[in-house]
Design an enzyme around this catalytic site. Sequence first.
Site, PDB file in Angstrom:
ATOM      1  N   HIS A 174       0.871  -1.199   0.000  1.00  0.00           N
ATOM      2  CA  HIS A 174       0.000   0.000   0.000  1.00  0.00           C
ATOM      3  C   HIS A 174       0.895   1.233   0.000  1.00  0.00           C
ATOM      4  O   HIS A 174       1.463   1.601   1.029  1.00  0.00           O
ATOM      5  CB  HIS A 174      -0.904  -0.005   1.239  1.00  0.00           C
ATOM      6  CG  HIS A 174      -1.856   1.140   1.302  1.00  0.00           C
ATOM      7  ND1 HIS A 174      -3.188   0.981   1.623  1.00  0.00           N
ATOM      8  CD2 HIS A 174      -1.695   2.474   1.085  1.00  0.00           C
ATOM      9  CE1 HIS A 174      -3.791   2.155   1.596  1.00  0.00           C
ATOM     10  NE2 HIS A 174      -2.896   3.087   1.295  1.00  0.00           N
ATOM     11  N   HIS A 231       1.609   5.351  -1.635  1.00  0.00           N
ATOM     12  CA  HIS A 231       1.239   6.554  -2.400  1.00  0.00           C
ATOM     13  C   HIS A 231       2.503   7.139  -3.013  1.00  0.00           C
ATOM     14  O   HIS A 231       3.461   7.432  -2.304  1.00  0.00           O
ATOM     15  CB  HIS A 231       0.592   7.596  -1.485  1.00  0.00           C
ATOM     16  CG  HIS A 231      -0.692   7.119  -0.885  1.00  0.00           C
ATOM     17  ND1 HIS A 231      -1.925   7.321  -1.463  1.00  0.00           N
ATOM     18  CD2 HIS A 231      -0.932   6.411   0.248  1.00  0.00           C
ATOM     19  CE1 HIS A 231      -2.864   6.768  -0.722  1.00  0.00           C
ATOM     20  NE2 HIS A 231      -2.290   6.211   0.330  1.00  0.00           N
ATOM     21  N   LYS A 281      -9.273   0.020  -5.625  1.00  0.00           N
ATOM     22  CA  LYS A 281      -9.278   0.609  -4.286  1.00  0.00           C
ATOM     23  C   LYS A 281     -10.576   1.384  -4.088  1.00  0.00           C
ATOM     24  O   LYS A 281     -10.888   2.286  -4.862  1.00  0.00           O
ATOM     25  CB  LYS A 281      -8.070   1.555  -4.160  1.00  0.00           C
ATOM     26  CG  LYS A 281      -8.007   2.350  -2.861  1.00  0.00           C
ATOM     27  CD  LYS A 281      -7.624   1.479  -1.682  1.00  0.00           C
ATOM     28  CE  LYS A 281      -7.693   2.255  -0.361  1.00  0.00           C
ATOM     29  NZ  LYS A 281      -6.581   3.176  -0.173  1.00  0.00           N
ATOM     30  N   HIS A 341     -10.509   1.370   1.947  1.00  0.00           N
ATOM     31  CA  HIS A 341     -10.233   2.287   3.050  1.00  0.00           C
ATOM     32  C   HIS A 341     -11.456   2.225   3.955  1.00  0.00           C
ATOM     33  O   HIS A 341     -12.474   2.841   3.676  1.00  0.00           O
ATOM     34  CB  HIS A 341      -9.999   3.718   2.540  1.00  0.00           C
ATOM     35  CG  HIS A 341      -9.636   4.666   3.644  1.00  0.00           C
ATOM     36  ND1 HIS A 341      -8.415   5.307   3.717  1.00  0.00           N
ATOM     37  CD2 HIS A 341     -10.324   5.052   4.746  1.00  0.00           C
ATOM     38  CE1 HIS A 341      -8.378   6.051   4.813  1.00  0.00           C
ATOM     39  NE2 HIS A 341      -9.528   5.917   5.450  1.00  0.00           N
ATOM     40  N   HIS A 371      -4.670  -0.725   5.874  1.00  0.00           N
ATOM     41  CA  HIS A 371      -4.112  -0.010   7.029  1.00  0.00           C
ATOM     42  C   HIS A 371      -4.989  -0.103   8.288  1.00  0.00           C
ATOM     43  O   HIS A 371      -5.444   0.894   8.823  1.00  0.00           O
ATOM     44  CB  HIS A 371      -3.806   1.466   6.705  1.00  0.00           C
ATOM     45  CG  HIS A 371      -4.868   2.177   5.909  1.00  0.00           C
ATOM     46  ND1 HIS A 371      -6.182   2.229   6.300  1.00  0.00           N
ATOM     47  CD2 HIS A 371      -4.784   2.870   4.752  1.00  0.00           C
ATOM     48  CE1 HIS A 371      -6.863   2.916   5.411  1.00  0.00           C
ATOM     49  NE2 HIS A 371      -6.042   3.306   4.449  1.00  0.00           N
ATOM     50  N   ASP A 407       1.528   2.536   3.502  1.00  0.00           N
ATOM     51  CA  ASP A 407       0.696   3.743   3.386  1.00  0.00           C
ATOM     52  C   ASP A 407       1.567   4.989   3.475  1.00  0.00           C
ATOM     53  O   ASP A 407       1.132   6.036   3.943  1.00  0.00           O
ATOM     54  CB  ASP A 407      -0.418   3.784   4.441  1.00  0.00           C
ATOM     55  CG  ASP A 407      -1.553   4.721   4.027  1.00  0.00           C
ATOM     56  OD1 ASP A 407      -1.579   5.157   2.867  1.00  0.00           O
ATOM     57  OD2 ASP A 407      -2.403   5.025   4.889  1.00  0.00           O
TER      58      ASP A 407
HETATM   59  O1  DOR Z   1      -3.017   9.435   5.936  1.00  0.00           O
HETATM   60  C1  DOR Z   1      -3.416   9.129   4.829  1.00  0.00           C
HETATM   61  N1  DOR Z   1      -2.893   9.698   3.729  1.00  0.00           N
HETATM   62  N2  DOR Z   1      -4.395   8.244   4.716  1.00  0.00           N
HETATM   63  C2  DOR Z   1      -4.988   7.972   3.540  1.00  0.00           C
HETATM   64  O2  DOR Z   1      -5.900   7.181   3.502  1.00  0.00           O
HETATM   65  C3  DOR Z   1      -4.559   8.691   2.313  1.00  0.00           C
HETATM   66  C4  DOR Z   1      -3.195   9.186   2.437  1.00  0.00           C
HETATM   67  C5  DOR Z   1      -2.841  10.194   1.361  1.00  0.00           C
HETATM   68  O3  DOR Z   1      -3.163   9.956   0.205  1.00  0.00           O
HETATM   69  O4  DOR Z   1      -2.233  11.193   1.697  1.00  0.00           O
HETATM   70 ZN    ZN Z   2      -3.285   5.051   1.670  1.00  0.00          ZN
END
Ligand code: DOR
Ligand code: ZN
Length: 342
Positions: free
Chosen positions: A12, A14, A100, A137, A171, A243
């Site tokens: 997971h 980003h 997702k 989520h 998460h 995450d």
């Molecule tokens: O803390 C987070 N940041 N939780 C999420 O679900 C998304 C993520 C983000 O994209 O910044």
């Molecule tokens: Zn995330």
Amino acid sequence: MEITLKAPLDMHLHLRDGDMLRLTAPLSAAHFAGAVVMPNLVPPVKGIASLGAYAERVRTAIEEVDGNCAFAHYMTLFFRPYSEEELAAARETEVFFGIKLYPAGVTTNSAGGLVDWSAAEPTLKCMEELGIPLLVHGESHGFVMDREAEFLPIYRRLAEHYPKLSICMEHITTAGALRLLEEHENLCATITLHHLLLTLDDVVGGSMRPHLFCKPIAKREEDREALLEAALSGNPRVMFGSDSAPHPREAKECCGCAAGVFTAPIALPCLAALFAKHDALGRLQAFVSDNACRRYGLTPPQKEITLRDEPMHVPASYRGYGQTVVPLYAGEEIPWRVVKDR
Ligand code: DOR
Ligand code: ZN
């Protein structure tokens, strides 16, 4: 002490887009053999053409720094009602991993998420038939500490209604989510590094620490302990998903701080330190790779990462391409580091 991990995976992640992608993708690719890349861009990745184009940008960003880097980018689509044709085509796309689902408005860039669960049913049914994993989520819009607990009945309903659908509770942050996991074989879960380390006290118990603020928010000590126990025990349905969520420094150190903890470049050293501290180093391979490979039938590129219990100084920030991102433990020393990769 040393450990060599085979094909560590981040289930997971980003990576964002543009300059932030160029800065962060190589940092993950340096330590991991692959990652499941989240689709919450602006606008979100909602079609096969945009998924393919984003995958190409991820590949280019990594290649720009290391032309020989083996890194599997497992791409995801943002949930919306998809036709059977679209889903069948997605499944044929080599880099496609799963879909997702964000309930609308629960986190960063999720405004276009799901509002009406009944409208999701045909897509979920079709995903079940085609064997496409659903990643969720799982938070409600309730009181911030209760959002995951309030979402658990939805997970239960999904697991019962679509018994062949592979559902990942992303998460997870509570002992309750772990209990639910044991009830249904078609549920699995990712756990982040920061939820293994932090409680709400770390975030707001003293002075407020914006770089620890994320969604779902870190919970109570008993929750953290339950998550840690699940990770350390090698529970086969629990996988590492960082995450890691980079935001520009100015979006974190401001009024209206964005949610997300940036951990990608320190995740493996911190996990090694944590597992070693609990005498469970032998089970780290399962948590960071084997469980995910078995669950999803993945064969990531061969890559070995060796970690040693020698201190690493964590940079105060990672900079490049006009971007500055502050990692967890910025400016501090952590007790393990990566010593070589190939
Ligand atoms: O803390 C987070 N940041 N939780 C999420 O679900 C998304 C993520 C983000 O994209 O910044
Ligand atoms: Zn995330």
